[in-house]
Design a protein around this motif. Structure first.
Motif, PDB file in Angstrom:
ATOM      1  N   GLU A  73      64.341 -45.400  41.749  1.00  0.00           N
ATOM      2  CA  GLU A  73      65.506 -44.954  42.521  1.00  0.00           C
ATOM      3  C   GLU A  73      66.746 -45.748  42.121  1.00  0.00           C
ATOM      4  N   ARG A  74      66.608 -47.067  41.946  1.00  0.00           N
ATOM      5  CA  ARG A  74      67.744 -47.886  41.502  1.00  0.00           C
ATOM      6  C   ARG A  74      68.246 -47.423  40.144  1.00  0.00           C
ATOM      7  N   GLU A  78      71.923 -45.932  39.262  1.00  0.00           N
ATOM      8  CA  GLU A  78      72.756 -46.546  38.229  1.00  0.00           C
ATOM      9  C   GLU A  78      73.179 -45.526  37.176  1.00  0.00           C
ATOM     10  N   ARG A  79      72.259 -44.645  36.787  1.00  0.00           N
ATOM     11  CA  ARG A  79      72.622 -43.592  35.823  1.00  0.00           C
ATOM     12  C   ARG A  79      73.689 -42.675  36.410  1.00  0.00           C
ATOM     13  N   GLU A  94      77.510 -53.761  44.012  1.00  0.00           N
ATOM     14  CA  GLU A  94      78.098 -53.206  45.228  1.00  0.00           C
ATOM     15  C   GLU A  94      78.267 -51.688  45.098  1.00  0.00           C
ATOM     16  N   VAL A  95      78.694 -51.248  43.917  1.00  0.00           N
ATOM     17  CA  VAL A  95      78.889 -49.817  43.683  1.00  0.00           C
ATOM     18  C   VAL A  95      77.547 -49.094  43.768  1.00  0.00           C
ATOM     19  N   VAL A  96      76.517 -49.694  43.193  1.00  0.00           N
ATOM     20  CA  VAL A  96      75.194 -49.081  43.215  1.00  0.00           C
ATOM     21  C   VAL A  96      74.691 -48.974  44.645  1.00  0.00           C
ATOM     22  N   LYS A  97      74.872 -50.046  45.440  1.00  0.00           N
ATOM     23  CA  LYS A  97      74.423 -50.035  46.827  1.00  0.00           C
ATOM     24  C   LYS A  97      75.163 -48.956  47.614  1.00  0.00           C
ATOM     25  N   GLU A  98      76.500 -48.871  47.418  1.00  0.00           N
ATOM     26  CA  GLU A  98      77.282 -47.867  48.132  1.00  0.00           C
ATOM     27  C   GLU A  98      76.822 -46.459  47.763  1.00  0.00           C
ATOM     28  N   THR A  99      76.578 -46.229  46.495  1.00  0.00           N
ATOM     29  CA  THR A  99      76.125 -44.917  46.043  1.00  0.00           C
ATOM     30  C   THR A  99      74.757 -44.596  46.628  1.00  0.00           C
ATOM     31  N   ALA A 100      73.871 -45.588  46.691  1.00  0.00           N
ATOM     32  CA  ALA A 100      72.540 -45.368  47.258  1.00  0.00           C
ATOM     33  C   ALA A 100      72.643 -45.015  48.728  1.00  0.00           C
ATOM     34  N   VAL A 101      73.524 -45.705  49.457  1.00  0.00           N
ATOM     35  CA  VAL A 101      73.711 -45.408  50.882  1.00  0.00           C
ATOM     36  C   VAL A 101      74.286 -44.016  51.047  1.00  0.00           C
ATOM     37  N   GLU A 102      75.264 -43.658  50.191  1.00  0.00           N
ATOM     38  CA  GLU A 102      75.855 -42.327  50.268  1.00  0.00           C
ATOM     39  C   GLU A 102      74.814 -41.252  50.004  1.00  0.00           C
TER      40      GLU A 102
END
Length: 121
Positions: A73-74, A78-79, A94-102
Motif C-alpha cells: 500500500e505504501r 508513493e507511485r 508527509e505527502v505520502v501520509k496525506e495521500t494515504a489518509v485522503e
C-alpha cells in the motif's frame, strides 16, 4: 580379528534437547526478511522462549501478511504521488501520509454511498 571395542563418539554439546516445550532445535528456522534465526516448530525468534506451537506459526504468518500488505500500500501511494508530481519529484513522507489518509477517506465515502444506495432499493 577381534580387538578392543570402539568407543562411541562424544560431543561436548547436548544433542536432541528440546527446551521449553519445543519440538525442534534453535536455528532450525531462518526468516530471510528479518535475517533472524528461530525455532521451526513455532517460528519464535527469541531463544529460550516458550513454544507456542501451531498458534504461534499462524500468528507469525498473519502478521507477515499484514506487513507485506502495508508495504504494498505504501508503494502504491508513493507511485501515485510520483505520478501526480510528474514522475521526477522527491516524495516526502508527509505527502505520502496525506495521500494515504485522503485515499482512505475516499474509500470510506464510497462505502457509505454504496450502503445508502443499497438501503434505498
Amino acid at each position: 580379528i577381534k580387538g578392543q571395542t570402539r568407543a562411541t563418539a562424544r560431543s561436548k554439546y547436548v544433542e536432541d534437547e528440546y527446551p521449553a516445550n519445543h519440538t525442534s532445535v534453535w536455528g532450525s528456522f531462518f526468516d530471510r526478511a528479518t535475517q533472524k534465526w528461530g525455532y521451526f516448530c513455532c517460528f519464535q525468534f527469541v531463544r529460550g522462549a516458550y513454544c507456542t506451537g501451531a498458534s504461534g506459526k499462524l500468528a507469525y504468518l498473519s502478521a507477515k501478511k499484514r506487513r507485506e500488505a502495508a508495504r504494498a500500500e505504501r508503494e502504491r501511494v508513493e507511485r501515485e504521488v510520483r505520478a501526480k508530481m510528474g514522475g521526477n519529484g522527491v516524495v516526502k513522507k508527509e505527502v505520502v501520509k496525506e495521500t494515504a489518509v485522503e485515499s482512505e477517506e475516499e474509500e470510506e465515502e464510497e462505502e457509505k454511498k454504496r450502503v445508502v444506495e443499497d438501503g434505498s432499493d
